[in-house]
Design a protein around this motif. Structure first.
Motif, short mmCIF file in Angstrom:
data_model
loop_
_atom_site.label_atom_id
_atom_site.label_comp_id
_atom_site.label_asym_id
_atom_site.label_seq_id
_atom_site.Cartn_x
_atom_site.Cartn_y
_atom_site.Cartn_z
N TRP A 1 12.79 10.21 9.40
CA TRP A 1 11.38 10.91 10.04
C TRP A 1 10.06 11.98 9.28
N GLU A 2 10.35 11.81 8.09
CA GLU A 2 9.07 12.36 7.52
C GLU A 2 8.34 11.78 6.29
N PHE A 3 7.05 12.25 6.97
CA PHE A 3 6.24 11.06 6.06
C PHE A 3 5.95 11.24 4.71
N TYR A 4 5.88 10.39 3.71
CA TYR A 4 6.00 11.05 2.50
C TYR A 4 4.85 9.98 1.26
N ARG A 5 4.39 9.84 0.73
CA ARG A 5 3.84 9.47 0.24
C ARG A 5 4.00 9.73 -1.81
N LEU A 6 4.04 8.53 -2.01
CA LEU A 6 4.39 8.46 -3.71
C LEU A 6 3.35 8.27 -4.94
N HIS A 7 3.24 8.71 -5.89
CA HIS A 7 1.92 9.11 -6.63
C HIS A 7 2.11 8.21 -8.34
N ALA A 8 1.64 7.44 -8.86
CA ALA A 8 2.03 7.54 -10.46
C ALA A 8 0.77 8.01 -11.11
N PRO B 1 0.51 -1.33 0.03
CA PRO B 1 0.24 0.40 0.10
C PRO B 1 0.87 1.47 0.28
N ALA B 2 2.43 1.21 0.43
CA ALA B 2 2.87 2.58 0.55
C ALA B 2 3.56 2.42 -0.27
N HIS B 3 4.62 0.75 -0.96
CA HIS B 3 6.19 0.97 -1.74
C HIS B 3 5.96 0.66 -3.11
N GLY B 4 3.95 0.51 -3.53
CA GLY B 4 4.27 -0.57 -4.50
C GLY B 4 4.75 -2.19 -4.51
N TYR B 5 5.47 -2.31 -5.62
CA TYR B 5 5.83 -3.44 -5.60
C TYR B 5 7.51 -3.57 -5.45
N LYS B 6 8.03 -3.44 -4.99
CA LYS B 6 9.51 -3.11 -4.72
C LYS B 6 10.59 -3.70 -3.86
N LEU B 7 12.10 -3.91 -4.45
CA LEU B 7 12.42 -4.67 -3.98
C LEU B 7 14.03 -4.48 -3.49
N ARG B 8 14.35 -5.49 -3.33
CA ARG B 8 16.04 -4.67 -2.59
C ARG B 8 17.27 -5.86 -2.63
N ALA C 1 21.98 -2.79 11.50
CA ALA C 1 23.06 -3.33 11.81
C ALA C 1 23.40 -2.56 12.84
N LEU C 2 22.87 -1.71 13.53
CA LEU C 2 23.08 -0.94 15.15
C LEU C 2 21.78 -1.30 16.14
N GLY C 3 20.52 -0.87 14.98
CA GLY C 3 19.62 -2.12 15.52
C GLY C 3 18.13 -0.80 15.76
N PHE C 4 18.28 0.28 15.65
CA PHE C 4 17.66 1.68 15.84
C PHE C 4 16.48 2.27 14.09
N TRP C 5 16.24 0.99 13.39
CA TRP C 5 15.86 1.28 12.56
C TRP C 5 14.69 1.01 12.44
N ARG C 6 13.38 2.07 12.30
CA ARG C 6 12.32 2.03 12.56
C ARG C 6 11.07 2.00 11.23
N GLU C 7 10.28 1.99 11.26
CA GLU C 7 8.86 2.68 10.42
C GLU C 7 7.76 2.07 11.00
N GLU C 8 7.24 3.63 10.21
CA GLU C 8 4.84 3.81 9.98
C GLU C 8 4.91 3.90 9.54
N GLN C 9 3.46 3.49 9.08
CA GLN C 9 2.70 3.51 7.30
C GLN C 9 1.24 3.91 8.71
N ALA C 10 1.25 5.39 7.71
CA ALA C 10 -0.76 5.53 8.26
C ALA C 10 -1.47 6.06 7.54
N ARG D 1 0.65 6.61 3.70
CA ARG D 1 1.68 7.59 4.46
C ARG D 1 2.57 6.96 4.38
N TYR D 2 3.73 6.72 4.40
CA TYR D 2 4.63 6.40 5.23
C TYR D 2 5.88 7.12 5.51
N ARG D 3 6.46 6.71 6.63
CA ARG D 3 7.84 7.53 7.12
C ARG D 3 8.99 5.92 7.50
N SER D 4 9.71 6.40 7.71
CA SER D 4 10.88 5.59 8.04
C SER D 4 12.53 6.28 8.94
#
Length: 117
Positions: A84-91, A10-17, A108-117, A46-49
């Motif tokens: 940590w800024e909310f963003y939205r993508l539109h195509a 819902p936030a990223h579409g089809y995303k590959l790492r 690796a440091l253990g402090f990555w976080r994310e939030e989807q709204a 809306r998404y932020r990390s």
């Protein structure tokens, strides 16, 4: 293949790492790299990390809303989403975006976080 086998995120579409084939982890120890496809008409949640991300538009046209500001994008454009800024993508058309961030280091440091709204 992804589109045939499931709905887009819902936030990223089809995303590959991009991954290290030897370990399955991130391609680089401190940087994460991604490629994503936004189908025509996609309007993400809306998404932020905590990682700051740089996006490069490979194909297509669309827009990104960062905070309260909206920017249109086209091929070869580059935009940055701060930590940590909310963003939205539109195509507007099918879009392909490449992005990279410091997510691997934060994980690796253990402090990555994310939030989807």
């Amino acid at each position: 293949r992804l589109a045939r086998n499931g709905d887009p995120d819902p936030a990223h579409g089809y995303k590959l790492r991009y991954s290290n084939p030897a370990t399955g982890g991130h391609a680089f120890p401190t940087m994460a790299a991604f490629m994503q496809w936004l189908p025509k008409g996609f309007s993400g949640d809306r998404y932020r990390s905590t990682d700051g991300a740089v996006f490069c538009v490979v194909e297509g046209k669309g827009a990104v809303s960062i905070g309260d500001t909206r920017w249109e994008f086209a091929p070869h454009d580059i935009f940055v989403v701060p930590s940590w800024e909310f963003y939205r993508l539109h195509a507007t058309t099918d879009c392909v975006l490449f992005s990279y961030s410091d997510r691997a280091a934060q994980e690796a440091l253990g402090f990555w976080r994310e939030e989807q709204a």
